[in-house]
Design an enzyme around this catalytic site. Structure first.
Site, PDB file in Angstrom:
ATOM      1  N   CYS A 282       2.777   5.101  -8.052  1.00  0.00           N
ATOM      2  CA  CYS A 282       3.952   6.309  -8.595  1.00  0.00           C
ATOM      3  C   CYS A 282       3.279   7.872  -8.668  1.00  0.00           C
ATOM      4  O   CYS A 282       2.105   7.965  -9.256  1.00  0.00           O
ATOM      5  CB  CYS A 282       4.151   5.875 -10.081  1.00  0.00           C
ATOM      6  SG  CYS A 282       4.854   7.468 -11.054  1.00  0.00           S
TER       7      CYS A 282
ATOM      8  N   TRP B 193       4.038  -3.199  15.422  1.00  0.00           N
ATOM      9  CA  TRP B 193       5.152  -3.034  14.727  1.00  0.00           C
ATOM     10  C   TRP B 193       6.442  -2.622  15.173  1.00  0.00           C
ATOM     11  O   TRP B 193       7.380  -2.186  14.611  1.00  0.00           O
ATOM     12  CB  TRP B 193       4.823  -2.220  13.439  1.00  0.00           C
ATOM     13  CG  TRP B 193       4.052  -0.924  13.796  1.00  0.00           C
ATOM     14  CD1 TRP B 193       2.706  -0.811  13.565  1.00  0.00           C
ATOM     15  CD2 TRP B 193       4.464   0.429  14.259  1.00  0.00           C
ATOM     16  NE1 TRP B 193       2.195   0.444  14.007  1.00  0.00           N
ATOM     17  CE2 TRP B 193       3.430   1.273  14.445  1.00  0.00           C
ATOM     18  CE3 TRP B 193       5.704   0.739  14.450  1.00  0.00           C
ATOM     19  CZ2 TRP B 193       3.195   2.508  14.627  1.00  0.00           C
ATOM     20  CZ3 TRP B 193       5.831   2.100  15.201  1.00  0.00           C
ATOM     21  CH2 TRP B 193       4.584   2.731  15.075  1.00  0.00           C
TER      22      TRP B 193
ATOM     23  N   CYS C 131       8.749  10.131 -13.345  1.00  0.00           N
ATOM     24  CA  CYS C 131       9.210  11.024 -12.258  1.00  0.00           C
ATOM     25  C   CYS C 131      10.594  11.851 -12.873  1.00  0.00           C
ATOM     26  O   CYS C 131      10.645  12.940 -12.251  1.00  0.00           O
ATOM     27  CB  CYS C 131       9.453  10.120 -10.983  1.00  0.00           C
ATOM     28  SG  CYS C 131       7.821   9.636 -10.277  1.00  0.00           S
TER      29      CYS C 131
ATOM     30  N   CYS D 121       9.661   7.864  -6.118  1.00  0.00           N
ATOM     31  CA  CYS D 121       9.542   6.930  -7.226  1.00  0.00           C
ATOM     32  C   CYS D 121      10.873   7.464  -8.220  1.00  0.00           C
ATOM     33  O   CYS D 121      10.819   8.495  -8.287  1.00  0.00           O
ATOM     34  CB  CYS D 121       8.206   6.886  -7.739  1.00  0.00           C
ATOM     35  SG  CYS D 121       8.222   5.996  -9.389  1.00  0.00           S
TER      36      CYS D 121
ATOM     37  N   GLU E  42      -5.387   9.022  14.008  1.00  0.00           N
ATOM     38  CA  GLU E  42      -5.059   7.688  14.466  1.00  0.00           C
ATOM     39  C   GLU E  42      -4.220   7.753  15.700  1.00  0.00           C
ATOM     40  O   GLU E  42      -3.333   8.539  15.783  1.00  0.00           O
ATOM     41  CB  GLU E  42      -4.229   6.886  13.235  1.00  0.00           C
ATOM     42  CG  GLU E  42      -5.005   6.694  12.032  1.00  0.00           C
ATOM     43  CD  GLU E  42      -4.042   5.794  11.143  1.00  0.00           C
ATOM     44  OE1 GLU E  42      -3.212   5.255  11.460  1.00  0.00           O
ATOM     45  OE2 GLU E  42      -4.443   5.798   9.868  1.00  0.00           O
TER      46      GLU E  42
ATOM     47  N   GLU F 203      -1.729   8.675   4.775  1.00  0.00           N
ATOM     48  CA  GLU F 203      -0.369   8.723   5.131  1.00  0.00           C
ATOM     49  C   GLU F 203       0.684   8.700   3.850  1.00  0.00           C
ATOM     50  O   GLU F 203       1.437   7.561   3.601  1.00  0.00           O
ATOM     51  CB  GLU F 203      -0.114   7.601   6.131  1.00  0.00           C
ATOM     52  CG  GLU F 203      -0.514   7.764   7.516  1.00  0.00           C
ATOM     53  CD  GLU F 203       0.028   6.997   8.467  1.00  0.00           C
ATOM     54  OE1 GLU F 203       0.709   5.926   8.115  1.00  0.00           O
ATOM     55  OE2 GLU F 203      -0.122   7.243   9.722  1.00  0.00           O
TER      56      GLU F 203
ATOM     57  N   GLU G 169      -1.978  -6.832  10.456  1.00  0.00           N
ATOM     58  CA  GLU G 169      -2.396  -5.716  11.458  1.00  0.00           C
ATOM     59  C   GLU G 169      -3.376  -6.535  12.203  1.00  0.00           C
ATOM     60  O   GLU G 169      -4.160  -5.966  13.211  1.00  0.00           O
ATOM     61  CB  GLU G 169      -2.841  -4.564  10.978  1.00  0.00           C
ATOM     62  CG  GLU G 169      -1.426  -3.779  10.471  1.00  0.00           C
ATOM     63  CD  GLU G 169      -2.024  -2.258  10.129  1.00  0.00           C
ATOM     64  OE1 GLU G 169      -3.111  -1.868   9.465  1.00  0.00           O
ATOM     65  OE2 GLU G 169      -1.121  -1.540   9.898  1.00  0.00           O
ATOM     66  N   LYS G 170      -3.379  -7.798  12.253  1.00  0.00           N
ATOM     67  CA  LYS G 170      -4.540  -8.547  12.999  1.00  0.00           C
ATOM     68  C   LYS G 170      -4.178  -8.632  14.682  1.00  0.00           C
ATOM     69  O   LYS G 170      -5.135  -8.699  15.420  1.00  0.00           O
ATOM     70  CB  LYS G 170      -4.729  -9.963  12.739  1.00  0.00           C
ATOM     71  CG  LYS G 170      -3.425 -10.901  12.804  1.00  0.00           C
ATOM     72  CD  LYS G 170      -4.134 -12.403  12.210  1.00  0.00           C
ATOM     73  CE  LYS G 170      -2.818 -13.157  12.560  1.00  0.00           C
ATOM     74  NZ  LYS G 170      -2.141 -13.356  11.416  1.00  0.00           N
TER      75      LYS G 170
ATOM     76  N   CYS H  24      10.908   6.346 -11.438  1.00  0.00           N
ATOM     77  CA  CYS H  24      10.725   6.073 -12.931  1.00  0.00           C
ATOM     78  C   CYS H  24      10.978   7.011 -13.794  1.00  0.00           C
ATOM     79  O   CYS H  24      11.018   8.176 -13.490  1.00  0.00           O
ATOM     80  CB  CYS H  24       9.100   5.475 -12.861  1.00  0.00           C
ATOM     81  SG  CYS H  24       8.024   6.951 -13.105  1.00  0.00           S
TER      82      CYS H  24
ATOM     83  N   ARG I  26       0.940  -1.130   0.078  1.00  0.00           N
ATOM     84  CA  ARG I  26      -0.083  -0.060  -0.151  1.00  0.00           C
ATOM     85  C   ARG I  26       0.853   1.199   0.032  1.00  0.00           C
ATOM     86  O   ARG I  26       2.213   1.156   0.200  1.00  0.00           O
ATOM     87  CB  ARG I  26      -0.916   0.180   1.226  1.00  0.00           C
ATOM     88  CG  ARG I  26      -0.157   0.086   2.499  1.00  0.00           C
ATOM     89  CD  ARG I  26      -0.744   0.126   3.714  1.00  0.00           C
ATOM     90  NE  ARG I  26      -0.326   0.381   4.874  1.00  0.00           N
ATOM     91  CZ  ARG I  26      -0.553   0.630   6.238  1.00  0.00           C
ATOM     92  NH1 ARG I  26      -1.747   1.130   6.364  1.00  0.00           N
ATOM     93  NH2 ARG I  26       0.277   0.962   7.252  1.00  0.00           N
TER      94      ARG I  26
HETATM   95  C1  GAL Z   1      -0.916   3.829  10.138  1.00  0.00           C
HETATM   96  C2  GAL Z   1      -1.810   3.809   9.042  1.00  0.00           C
HETATM   97  C3  GAL Z   1      -3.009   2.757   9.397  1.00  0.00           C
HETATM   98  C4  GAL Z   1      -2.428   1.385  10.450  1.00  0.00           C
HETATM   99  C5  GAL Z   1      -1.608   1.933  11.343  1.00  0.00           C
HETATM  100  C6  GAL Z   1      -0.982   0.976  12.190  1.00  0.00           C
HETATM  101  O1  GAL Z   1       0.294   4.188   9.831  1.00  0.00           O
HETATM  102  O2  GAL Z   1      -2.315   4.805   8.514  1.00  0.00           O
HETATM  103  O3  GAL Z   1      -3.758   2.278   8.340  1.00  0.00           O
HETATM  104  O4  GAL Z   1      -1.556   0.565   9.473  1.00  0.00           O
HETATM  105  O5  GAL Z   1      -0.519   2.836  10.814  1.00  0.00           O
HETATM  106  O6  GAL Z   1      -0.357   1.434  13.595  1.00  0.00           O
END
Ligand code: GAL
Length: 686
Positions: A119, A315, A164, A159, A307, A154, A355-356, A161, A115
């Site tokens: 480009c 992560w 660009c 890129c 968010e 985000e 992301e589960k 290419c 995701r």
């Molecule tokens: C953000 C993103 C979300 C999700 C989240 C996880 O960077 O916009 O879709 O992936 O991180 O922490």
């Protein structure tokens, strides 16, 4: 005030929600809406990555699930932030049209998938984005649930290419007009890099640091034009619905200040790692700084925390749970800084995908019985009780720090200025690090600084700070000079005013662009210290409290018209000035030539704030304790007292307050448990 902040007349509360992942479970949407109501949610973000679910093949659209979700959320009184789905390309589109996929530095085109990787110069991608956005806007124009467009998600990255690279050359031609002008700007005679044909230009040669800076600007402009392109149909068909895109705090490559100028409102994503170690409070201080930055870009308007995670993320290397209270405190931090919406990623954990295991309001058990859900309900109640705040701009601070993505880029592009040491939990660029450290010292003195930008009006500020403001143009330097001449107090630091907008060092001695006479100093050399090395700065009185440890950066400055207020205590530059003060016009210019420690900065700012005639707390707040005030509509002040540390802390409150959680009367000295937050309201109206 934008209409969306009038919804429910309270700060908005919600999350990214993916009913499209549960199409075979209609009961889930029903249950989710019940739980949303229970948690006090007002709004949900829908459809962030849902493109294929609306357009399963080229030009074939179906919106049934979204119709149903929008209608049912509306019936429940919940508004919708509708995302454009463009942050993840449909496989059918990227397989048939490889040109919408990015090419890396080695010339390799990415496979389909992942995701955030279109480009940015692809005309086809632009057309397809506009087409799907137009369909969405047509269908939901006038839908009573639609409150906000969340454009893409985000956006970032680059890129290499052919398209660009061609666009880069066109951008340069527009900027410079001739190769002579470009070669001069890039100091291209160095290492024989003079360009003789536009086609010779590529973004790969990192030794041409003027080019590296222009490439950053170009890529950033491409992202801005991606946003503008996506917003064309939205603004045409739903002019009353504001547009935003979610920022990522101080993210290096995106000049969000520039982005904020094309958007209707600012929104941000933030995932601090509160890991309960001794210095975890520093993470919350970073959030403080980032929130001030958002407030600055929002220019007094409400902004959205788009968010954050109600618990852990998945992560970091070690994904600690947020300790009880930490999440509440984080949500209140956003509110205190002028956010009028707190949204999570994510409402419900999916069963699959990478992301589960990412934190969510609703866990896999699907109930409202979890610890996290209970804390989310607590945040919901607190937001309701702060209803009075919504839409009321936070008052300006008398002190502002100038933040500048161009300086970040120029320092990174230049070989020489040392990277800051690896700081907890990760390193920032030097500009941001300096800005944060000065922000933190001021906060401990009871001054919560604003963040401003080079092209903003500074006349309301009594004190202005230029933190490692490495790149400065002649106009901004003249503006600094007039600001001080007219009575302002300015602070310059190490690595301030080194280069011009082409990343060429200012001639005539630093600080450049005429600021040498404003600060009354000549910065002749800079010493970079090893991690295990330090020096000491001694302020006039010379007591223990009047010393500071110096690390990383130590400039050897000459006080010309200025006088020294602190000197180095070691090395061959012992007794040379490290901090200076200069009378200029009717104002004062302070310079701090080294990286001081927290205590040293507080000592330095006692002089600065006195010159600015500003009141400071008699005793500095403990490190990791912050007090923020925000006015409500009825003239009452809301006070947020935060203890970001893992130990209890005592704080002296000035004035009389009522605790919004338990109605207790609060005054004088109060004790805060580890990670505790007090949300207070003033007893009197003013
Ligand atoms: C953000 C993103 C979300 C999700 C989240 C996880 O960077 O916009 O879709 O992936 O991180 O922490």
């Amino acid at each position: 005030m934008l209409n969306i902040f009038k919804h429910k007349n309270q700060p908005l509360y919600g999350a990214d929600y993916n009913p499209d992942q549960w199409l075979d479970r209609p009961d889930i949407l029903t249950r989710d809406i019940e739980l949303m109501k229970e948690a006090g949610c007002t709004t949900m973000t829908l459809g962030v990555f849902a493109w294929t679910s609306y357009e399963s093949e080229d030009g074939v659209y179906h919106f049934e699930w979204l119709d149903d979700a929008m209608d049912r959320l509306h019936q429940a009184g919940i508004g919708v932030f509708l995302a454009t789905p463009t942050a993840a390309k449909p496989l059918w589109l990227s397989e048939a049209n490889p040109e919408i996929r990015r090419v890396d530095r080695q010339g390799v085109r990415e496979p389909s998938g992942e995701r955030h990787n279109h480009c940015p110069s692809s005309q086809l991608f632009r057309q397809k984005s506009q087409a799907i956005n137009r369909e969405l806007a047509k269908r939901y124009a006038g839908h009573p649930a639609l409150m906000l467009w969340h454009v893409n998600n985000e956006i970032s990255g680059e890129c290499f290419c052919e398209s660009c690279l061609t666009e880069f050359r066109v951008w340069l031609q527009r900027k410079y007009g001739s190769l002579d002008a470009l070669n001069a700007a890039w100091w291209a005679a160095f290492w024989n890099h003079s360009v003789t044909e536009w086609e010779q230009i590529t973004p790969f040669d990192q030794s041409v640091d003027g080019m590296v800076l222009d490439w950053r600007r170009f890529v950033n402009d491409l992202h801005v034009s991606t946003l503008e392109n996506e917003m064309v149909p939205l603004r045409e068909l739903t002019p009353e619905i504001p547009c935003t895109t979610n920022f990522m705090s101080t993210f290096d490559t995106n000049n969000y200040y520039q982005w904020s100028k094309v958007l209707d409102l600012v929104s941000n994503d933030r995932y601090p790692l509160h890991d309960d170690r001794e210095n975890s409070w520093q993470v919350s201080m970073r959030t403080e700084f980032v929130n001030a930055l958002m407030r600055g870009m929002a220019k007094g308007q409400s902004w959205i925390q788009m968010e954050c995670s109600p618990s852990s993320v998945n992560w970091w290397q070690v994904n600690k749970l947020k300790r009880p209270g930490v999440h509440f405190s984080e949500a209140m931090q956003y509110l205190a800084h002028g956010a009028d919406a707190v949204h999570y990623f994510q409402w419900r954990k999916g069963r699959g995908g990478c992301e589960k295991f990412h934190g969510a309001v609703i866990d896999h058990d699907g109930s409202g019985q979890t610890r996290v859900f209970a804390e989310c309900c607590e945040v919901g109640r607190a937001l309701e009780s702060c209803a009075d705040i919504s839409g009321v701009p936070r008052e300006k601070s008398p002190v502002a720090i100038v933040y500048d993505w161009e300086s970040k880029w120029a320092i990174r592009a230049s070989v020489g200025p040392k990277a800051p040491r690896l700081e907890y939990p990760k390193a920032d660029d030097v500009h941001t690090q300096t800005a944060r450290e000065h922000y933190n010292a001021l906060a401990r003195m009871g001054v919560n600084a604003d963040i401003t930008f080079k092209d903003q009006d500074w006349s309301d500020y009594r004190c202005l700070i230029l933190p490692s403001l490495y790149l400065i143009d002649a106009d901004t330097a003249a503006k600094v000079s007039s600001y001080v001449e007219a009575g302002g107090v300015v602070v310059g630091t190490y690595l301030t005013a080194y280069v011009d907008p082409n990343n060429r060092v200012w001639n005539g001695g630093l600080p450049g662009a005429g600021l040498r006479s404003v600060f009354g100093v000549w910065n002749e050399e800079i010493d970079y210290l090893f991690e295990e090395e330090s020096n000491t700065a001694m302020f006039n009185q010379g007591s223990e409290q009047d010393q500071s440890i110096v690390t990383d950066f130590a400039e050897l400055i000459h006080a010309e018209s200025a006088h020294g207020i602190a000197v180095y205590n070691q090395d061959f530059y012992q007794n040379r000035p490290v901090c200076t003060k200069n009378a200029f016009g009717t104002g004062t210019a302070f310079y701090v030539g080294a990286r001081l420690d927290g205590q040293g900065l507080i000592r330095f700012y006692r002089d600065v704030l006195m010159a600015a005639k500003l009141k400071v707390r008699a005793e500095a707040l403990p490190a990791g304790v912050v007090i923020q005030d925000r006015k409500g509509a009825a003239g009452r002040v809301f006070r947020f007292v935060f203890n970001f540390t893992r130990t209890k802390q005592a704080v002296e409150l000035e004035g009389e307050w009522r605790d919004l959680v338990n109605d207790a009367h609060r005054f004088g000295s109060v004790e805060l448990a580890p990670y505790a937050t007090m949300t207070l309201i003033s007893e009197s109206v003013n």
